[in-house]
Design an enzyme around this catalytic site. Structure first.
Site, PDB file in Angstrom:
ATOM      1  CD  GLU A  30      45.396   7.319   4.803  1.00  0.00           C
ATOM      2  OE1 GLU A  30      45.648   7.926   5.870  1.00  0.00           O
ATOM      3  OE2 GLU A  30      45.886   7.654   3.709  1.00  0.00           O
ATOM      4  CB  CYS A  39      43.072   8.477  12.976  1.00  0.00           C
ATOM      5  SG  CYS A  39      42.735   9.697  11.709  1.00  0.00           S
TER       6      CYS A  39
HETATM    7  P1  NAD Z   1      36.584  -0.680  12.694  1.00  0.00           P
HETATM    8  O1  NAD Z   1      36.439  -1.621  13.836  1.00  0.00           O
HETATM    9  O2  NAD Z   1      35.386  -0.032  12.118  1.00  0.00           O
HETATM   10  O3  NAD Z   1      37.376  -1.467  11.555  1.00  0.00           O
HETATM   11  C1  NAD Z   1      37.703  -0.896  10.316  1.00  0.00           C
HETATM   12  C2  NAD Z   1      37.196  -1.778   9.201  1.00  0.00           C
HETATM   13  O4  NAD Z   1      37.830  -3.048   9.284  1.00  0.00           O
HETATM   14  C3  NAD Z   1      35.692  -2.024   9.300  1.00  0.00           C
HETATM   15  O5  NAD Z   1      35.107  -1.784   8.049  1.00  0.00           O
HETATM   16  C4  NAD Z   1      35.587  -3.457   9.769  1.00  0.00           C
HETATM   17  O6  NAD Z   1      34.464  -4.107   9.238  1.00  0.00           O
HETATM   18  C5  NAD Z   1      36.869  -4.083   9.262  1.00  0.00           C
HETATM   19  N1  NAD Z   1      37.319  -5.171  10.135  1.00  0.00           N
HETATM   20  C6  NAD Z   1      37.322  -5.187  11.505  1.00  0.00           C
HETATM   21  N2  NAD Z   1      37.835  -6.346  11.961  1.00  0.00           N
HETATM   22  C7  NAD Z   1      38.181  -7.075  10.869  1.00  0.00           C
HETATM   23  C8  NAD Z   1      38.771  -8.364  10.670  1.00  0.00           C
HETATM   24  N3  NAD Z   1      39.105  -9.139  11.706  1.00  0.00           N
HETATM   25  N4  NAD Z   1      38.979  -8.796   9.396  1.00  0.00           N
HETATM   26  C9  NAD Z   1      38.644  -8.019   8.355  1.00  0.00           C
HETATM   27  N5  NAD Z   1      38.077  -6.802   8.476  1.00  0.00           N
HETATM   28  C10 NAD Z   1      37.837  -6.327   9.702  1.00  0.00           C
HETATM   29  O7  NAD Z   1      37.559   0.524  13.053  1.00  0.00           O
HETATM   30  P2  NAD Z   1      38.863   0.520  13.953  1.00  0.00           P
HETATM   31  O8  NAD Z   1      39.916  -0.318  13.358  1.00  0.00           O
HETATM   32  O9  NAD Z   1      38.515   0.346  15.386  1.00  0.00           O
HETATM   33  O10 NAD Z   1      39.252   2.065  13.744  1.00  0.00           O
HETATM   34  C11 NAD Z   1      40.023   2.734  14.633  1.00  0.00           C
HETATM   35  C12 NAD Z   1      41.467   2.742  14.190  1.00  0.00           C
HETATM   36  O11 NAD Z   1      41.550   3.323  12.910  1.00  0.00           O
HETATM   37  C13 NAD Z   1      42.350   3.575  15.080  1.00  0.00           C
HETATM   38  O12 NAD Z   1      43.584   2.935  15.208  1.00  0.00           O
HETATM   39  C14 NAD Z   1      42.516   4.852  14.292  1.00  0.00           C
HETATM   40  O13 NAD Z   1      43.680   5.575  14.572  1.00  0.00           O
HETATM   41  C15 NAD Z   1      42.507   4.345  12.892  1.00  0.00           C
HETATM   42  N6  NAD Z   1      42.073   5.388  12.001  1.00  0.00           N
HETATM   43  C16 NAD Z   1      42.933   5.863  11.073  1.00  0.00           C
HETATM   44  C17 NAD Z   1      42.542   6.892  10.242  1.00  0.00           C
HETATM   45  C18 NAD Z   1      43.459   7.465   9.214  1.00  0.00           C
HETATM   46  O14 NAD Z   1      42.978   8.230   8.394  1.00  0.00           O
HETATM   47  N7  NAD Z   1      44.727   7.150   9.202  1.00  0.00           N
HETATM   48  C19 NAD Z   1      41.255   7.409  10.356  1.00  0.00           C
HETATM   49  C20 NAD Z   1      40.408   6.883  11.306  1.00  0.00           C
HETATM   50  C21 NAD Z   1      40.809   5.858  12.111  1.00  0.00           C
END
Ligand code: NAD
Length: 450
Positions: free
Chosen positions: A201, A235
């Protein structure tokens, strides 16, 4: 509970056990509504109303929907047999996958951790849940309390990238990741090692198209709402607007009016306006505004690093090559770009990766149909923003760069199920014609029948 043990957690083949698990999750949410609301205020400055409508209440709705339809979703699904395959009975029987892993982001740290869990439990799986370490208060609460309710089926793991890296060395039966596409690729690569299916997602730049045939006041109000809820950290927030040039000024005036109505003259004083998750993300957003190609600030623009505040901000005359138009903004900055012909807007959308959502504002059905037919996106919504994801019957997920797979309602149940095809045949009749030796007569008959 150690991660390893999670794989040994028992599966919930029994529907009563699944109902019990969903009931436990509901009890957790109800008992901790105040604490969760407080954690969300600490992490994101979320108002209690937003905390309820977009996180706690939202997840409770998913639970109630799953409970209501569980029997129907889990029942064998009859498949009509073609005449040549009769007599017999064909069914699709949903089965739990096993132990699944749910990795969540920080922006809706309750909903995006627990709504996938609703689907996983309804489908009869045990789950390892990894909340985002960035939403620290919510993470701490989930880690401290969730297993007290669901310890039989769920294991909560805390930490950042290193934890995820370690987690992904284990063999799961499904991985459900929500977050950015860069980490999505890391997750998918690790999953390949065990041939584990993934749901990703992700996000992207979701456009809102506003034509001169739209109700401009309504379009502006609904886009302002969808953009500035959770301070733009959604998102499916409209990332940028493509508005027909002839109505641009009126549209921007109405945006200004809506923002004032929602949050007053000074949004930093509004209890209903959120905060940026941390200093790093605020810095990223402010640097986007500093880009010389960002255009002109029509509304907002103020930032305060101490309170992690960034005003609801609207930009006009943003250059197509600006950094703002490179990646998902994921904050309260809305560039308003113009077009003269609808085909230009369609071409702009088509030149970018497929977004998670597309919003189309027009009262002209031909325009709406044209945009829907000639673009693609995870989901689309006509004359409003965000609401499509609150309709349980609509699968929620991305396409291309915005993700793969979907959930909510039965789509979530199916994502976390193995849909096993089962054909049962009676022992009689057993026509010899299908078995060797095949003479020319049998061959002719078989060719005709098959
Ligand atoms: P985040 O930084 O919390 O990361 C998400 C998860 O990935 C966390 O649990 C984190 O621990 C893990 N993570 C981070 N870096 C990592 C790495 N290098 N290796 C392994 N795991 C790692 O959240 P984010 O990515 O900043 O979230 C924002 C993004 O998510 C935006 O692009 C947003 O559009 C997308 N998003 C999508 C949805 C959806 O339902 N499609 C919902 C919310 C957010």
């Amino acid at each position: 509970m150690a991660v390893r043990e999670a794989a040994d957690l028992r599966l919930l083949f029994d529907l009563d056990a699944r109902r019990d698990a969903l009931g436990q999750l509901e009890s957790f949410l109800i008992a901790h509504t105040d604490a969760l609301t407080e954690a969300l205020a600490t992490d994101l400055g979320k108002s209690p109303t937003e905390a309820w409508s977009t996180e706690i209440g939202f997840t409770l709705n998913q639970i109630r929907d799953a409970r209501k339809h569980l029997e129907q979703w889990a029942a064998p699904r009859k498949v009509k047999l073609p005449l040549k395959m009769r007599p017999g009975r064909a069914r699709i029987i949903p089965q739990p996958l096993g132990a699944v892993c749910i990795i969540a982001p920080w922006n809706y740290p309750v909903q995006l951790t627990l709504a996938p869990l609703v689907a996983a439990l309804a489908a009869g799986n045990s789950a390892v849940v990894k909340p985002s370490e960035i939403a620290t208060a919510t993470e701490a609460l989930l880690a401290a309390e969730l297993e007290r309710y669901l310890g039989e089926y769920v294991s909560v793991v805390t930490g950042g990238p290193d934890t995820v890296t370690e987690l992904l060395t284990h063999r799961f039966d499904h991985i459900f990741y929500t977050g950015n596409g860069r980490v999505g690729r890391i997750v998918m690569r690790a999953a390949a090692e065990h041939l584990t299916p993934v749901t990703l997602e992700l996000g992207g730049k979701s456009p809102a198209v506003v034509t001169s045939q739209a109700d401009i006041d309504i379009a502006a109000r609904r886009i302002a709402w969808g953009k500035f809820v959770n301070a733009g950290q959604t998102c499916v927030a409209p990332d940028y607007v493509l508005v027909e040039r002839s109505v641009r000024d009126r549209f921007v005036d109405q945006l200004r009016r809506s923002i004032e109505r929602f949050f007053g003259d000074d949004p930093s004083l509004s209890p209903d306006y959120g905060r940026i998750i941390n200093g790093r993300h605020l810095g990223r957003l402010v640097s986007l505004l500093d880009d010389p190609d960002a255009g002109q600030v029509a509304i907002g623009g103020l930032a305060d690093p101490i309170s992690r505040y960034l005003a609801p901000t609207v930009l006009i005359d943003t250059a197509a090559g600006s950094a703002l138009m490179d990646d998902e903004i994921f904050g309260p900055i809305l560039p308003v770009l113009t077009f003269d012909e609808l085909d230009e807007a369609i071409a702009t959308i088509g030149s970018r990766p497929h977004p998670l959502a597309l919003y189309m504002f027009s009262a002209d059905d031909h325009e709406v149909d044209r945009v829907l037919a000639r673009t693609t996106s995870g989901g689309a919504l006509v004359n409003h923003t965000l609401l499509h994801l609150a309709v349980e019957g609509l699968p929620f997920g991305g396409v291309g760069e915005s993700g793969m797979g979907s959930y909510h309602g039965v789509a979530g149940f199916d994502t976390f199920s193995h849909l096993r095809s089962v054909l049962a045949r009676p022992t009689k009749p057993d026509p010899r014609v299908m078995y060797p030796p095949y003479g020319s007569l049998k061959q002719r008959v078989l060719r005709k029948v098959l």
